[in-house]
Design a protein around this motif. Structure first.
Motif, mmCIF file in Angstrom:
data_model
loop_
_atom_site.group_PDB
_atom_site.id
_atom_site.type_symbol
_atom_site.label_atom_id
_atom_site.label_comp_id
_atom_site.label_asym_id
_atom_site.label_seq_id
_atom_site.Cartn_x
_atom_site.Cartn_y
_atom_site.Cartn_z
ATOM 1 N N THR A 189 0.850 -1.182 0.000
ATOM 2 C CA THR A 189 0.000 0.000 0.000
ATOM 3 C C THR A 189 0.886 1.233 0.000
ATOM 4 N N MET A 190 0.405 2.288 -0.620
ATOM 5 C CA MET A 190 1.098 3.566 -0.527
ATOM 6 C C MET A 190 0.414 4.468 0.498
ATOM 7 N N ASN A 191 -0.536 3.905 1.229
ATOM 8 C CA ASN A 191 -1.213 4.646 2.282
ATOM 9 C C ASN A 191 -0.454 4.473 3.595
ATOM 10 N N ASN A 192 0.848 4.657 3.511
ATOM 11 C CA ASN A 192 1.731 4.446 4.653
ATOM 12 C C ASN A 192 3.019 5.226 4.401
ATOM 13 N N PRO A 193 3.388 6.174 5.272
ATOM 14 C CA PRO A 193 4.607 6.953 5.056
ATOM 15 C C PRO A 193 5.863 6.106 4.908
ATOM 16 N N TYR A 194 5.874 4.948 5.521
ATOM 17 C CA TYR A 194 7.034 4.054 5.420
ATOM 18 C C TYR A 194 7.325 3.716 3.953
ATOM 19 N N PHE A 195 6.306 3.301 3.227
ATOM 20 C CA PHE A 195 6.495 2.934 1.828
ATOM 21 C C PHE A 195 6.625 4.165 0.935
ATOM 22 N N GLN A 196 5.975 5.243 1.296
ATOM 23 C CA GLN A 196 6.120 6.480 0.531
ATOM 24 C C GLN A 196 7.565 6.953 0.540
ATOM 25 N N ASP A 197 8.173 6.967 1.714
ATOM 26 C CA ASP A 197 9.549 7.445 1.831
ATOM 27 C C ASP A 197 10.541 6.444 1.248
ATOM 28 N N MET A 198 10.263 5.165 1.411
ATOM 29 C CA MET A 198 11.130 4.147 0.817
ATOM 30 C C MET A 198 11.127 4.269 -0.702
ATOM 31 N N ASN A 199 9.947 4.421 -1.292
ATOM 32 C CA ASN A 199 9.855 4.539 -2.747
ATOM 33 C C ASN A 199 10.523 5.817 -3.240
ATOM 34 N N ALA A 200 10.359 6.913 -2.503
ATOM 35 C CA ALA A 200 10.984 8.171 -2.904
ATOM 36 C C ALA A 200 12.506 8.035 -2.928
ATOM 37 N N GLU A 201 13.057 7.319 -1.953
ATOM 38 C CA GLU A 201 14.500 7.102 -1.903
ATOM 39 C C GLU A 201 14.963 6.253 -3.087
ATOM 40 N N ILE A 202 14.232 5.193 -3.375
ATOM 41 C CA ILE A 202 14.577 4.334 -4.513
ATOM 42 C C ILE A 202 14.491 5.117 -5.815
ATOM 43 N N GLU A 203 13.426 5.885 -5.979
ATOM 44 C CA GLU A 203 13.238 6.658 -7.205
ATOM 45 C C GLU A 203 14.372 7.662 -7.407
#
Length: 325
Positions: free
Chosen positions: A52-66
């Motif tokens: 889910t992207m309804n979680n800051p954990y995955f939002q920030d992880m994806n932003a770092e990867i991107e």
């Protein structure tokens, strides 16, 4: 003669200046700016999908990867299955059609993601599992995740230091292996001690709103408890919100797992008791380094476990409230 000498000197200066300019232009033309590929070097297209992207954990992880992928001159496309494994499987098939060369995967369900793993294997696309493992790990290049079991152990030990007895509510997320492991670590730690009893199991699916709703239902039932274990920080924050709306938060120890900025603020303010902290940005960086190494033909470890750290009011000042660890 003086005029000739002067003209000759002028011509030499012009030639030298022209040569210098040509060299500068040549360097500007051949140097590879940051984030750009050299001529003929293949641009890689990565896919990424999280439960889910309804979680800051995955939002920030994806932003770092991107950010890292784009800095390397490559491309990242990501999809949000919104806690639906069937949808995630379909999205992975779509990304394979788009020609991805590698997939960063955080599965909704660690078992029923298998068809997508098989499809990636058949397409020759390596899968890089992050944050939570998969059951059929023979289909993945590597997995990198937090020490989820120890996260649960840490929460249980902190609770046992502070309470000689406890009635515990567990809010889990069936099928999410990382949360399953956290709960198992907690339960194994209190096993055999009759002073600590799990009085209710709720399914919060790892999301704040759902956890708030199921906690509201529990409160209406009249069940008595004094400890809440949330499978992650959004779960714990959802339980806290329900308790606050009913003015029942006093005397209840609430534990999360993430060490998120929001969770740390609640610990600092005294509303949450603790959170076993993960390192999503470190996981993202390690996953990228391993993925590039793997694609370049290097050997990488099959499984990497990243340590976690218990955050409570006793040590909250050692952590940055605004960011991750």
């Amino acid at each position: 003669m003086k005029e000739y000498a002067g003209n000759r000197k002028f011509i030499v200066v012009c030639i030298l200046a022209g040569s210098l300019l040509a060299m500068i232009l040549l360097c500007m033309d051949t140097a590879m700016p940051p984030g750009k590929k050299e001529s003929g070097q293949r641009v890689r297209k990565f896919g990424a999908t999280y439960m889910t992207m309804n979680n800051p954990y995955f939002q920030d992880m994806n932003a770092e990867i991107e950010e890292i992928v784009e800095a390397n001159g490559d491309i990242l496309i990501f999809r949000d299955p919104a806690q639906d494994q069937e949808k995630q499987n379909e999205q992975i098939l779509d990304m394979l059609e788009e020609g991805i060369t590698g997939l960063f995967l955080n599965p909704v369900n660690w078992e029923t993601v298998r068809p997508a793993l098989v499809a990636c294997k058949e397409a020759g696309v390596p899968v890089f599992v992050i944050d939570t493992n998969v059951y059929d790990d023979e289909y993945v290049a590597f997995s990198i995740l937090s020490d989820n079991y120890d996260a649960g152990v840490q929460c249980a030990r902190d609770m046992m230091r502070k309470r000689s007895r406890a009635r515990v509510v567990v809010i889990d997320s069936p099928g999410t292996k990382s949360i399953d492991d956290r709960v198992r670590g907690f339960l194994d730690t209190i096993a055999g001690n009759e002073a600590y009893e799990v009085v209710s199991w709720l399914h919060g699916r790892g999301e704040l709103e759902i956890s708030m709703d199921v906690m509201q239902e529990l409160l209406r039932s009249g069940q008595e408890f004094d400890v809440v274990l949330g499978g992650n920080d959004p779960t714990a924050l959802g339980a806290l919100a329900a308790l606050q709306m009913n003015q029942m938060q006093d005397g209840i120890l609430i534990y999360g797992i993430d060490g998120s900025p929001d969770g740390k603020v609640m610990i600092k303010e005294g509303y949450m008791e603790g959170s076993s902290a993960q390192q999503p940005l470190l996981i993202a960086n390690e996953a990228l380094a391993m993925a590039y190494a793997y694609l370049d033909g290097e050997e990488v470890e099959k499984l990497v476990i990243v340590p976690v750290a218990m955050i409570t009011r006793d040590n909250i000042d050692d952590f940055d409230l605004a960011g991750w660890q």
